[in-house]
Design an enzyme around this catalytic site. Structure first.
Site, PDB file in Angstrom:
ATOM      1  N   GLN A  78       0.812  -1.207   0.000  1.00  0.00           N
ATOM      2  CA  GLN A  78       0.000   0.000   0.000  1.00  0.00           C
ATOM      3  C   GLN A  78       0.854   1.271   0.000  1.00  0.00           C
ATOM      4  OE1 GLN A  78      -3.272  -0.246   2.891  1.00  0.00           O
ATOM      5  NE2 GLN A  78      -2.815  -2.428   2.995  1.00  0.00           N
ATOM      6  N   HIS A  85       1.884  -9.092  -4.166  1.00  0.00           N
ATOM      7  CA  HIS A  85       1.190  -7.801  -4.255  1.00  0.00           C
ATOM      8  C   HIS A  85       2.204  -6.661  -4.347  1.00  0.00           C
ATOM      9  CE1 HIS A  85      -3.016  -8.974  -2.726  1.00  0.00           C
ATOM     10  NE2 HIS A  85      -2.368 -10.069  -3.013  1.00  0.00           N
TER      11      HIS A  85
END
Length: 112
Positions: free
Chosen positions: A51, A73
């Site tokens: 993130q 990710h």
């Protein structure tokens, strides 16, 4: 669960419950995961790392973070910022292990 380290890093951990799995076991798994992350000495847990990558790419100058685990990710986000805005990224470590990510950002106003 979470822990705040002496350096100010906050690392998080969790475990999923399921039918037949005791609450004690769920707690033990979360605690074991948190202890393993704390042992790495890294500043960012693997849930937050992916993130942060886009923000680091938009920042001015070079940003460096250490992550308790590099995930697919994270690698996907890195590939996207390299392709989309041309950020210069250096990675130490591999998927599944702790790592360091260095990103030379584009200073938001200079992106694209």
């Amino acid at each position: 669960m979470w822990a705040k380290t002496e350096s100010g890093a906050i690392l998080g951990s969790s475990s999923l419950g399921k039918k037949g799995k005791s609450a004690e076991r769920v707690g033990e798994e979360a605690a074991e995961s948190l202890v393993e992350q704390l042992k790495t000495g890294c500043a960012v847990d693997h849930w937050l790392t992916d993130q942060l990558v886009p923000y680091l790419a938009l920042a001015d100058g070079e940003s460096v973070i250490t992550s308790t685990k590099l995930t697919s990710h994270v690698m996907t986000n890195i590939k996207l910022i390299e392709e989309i805005i041309g950020a210069d990224v250096k990675i130490k470590g591999s998927i599944g292990s702790e790592g360091e990510i260095s990103i030379r950002g584009c200073a938001l106003n200079n992106c694209i």
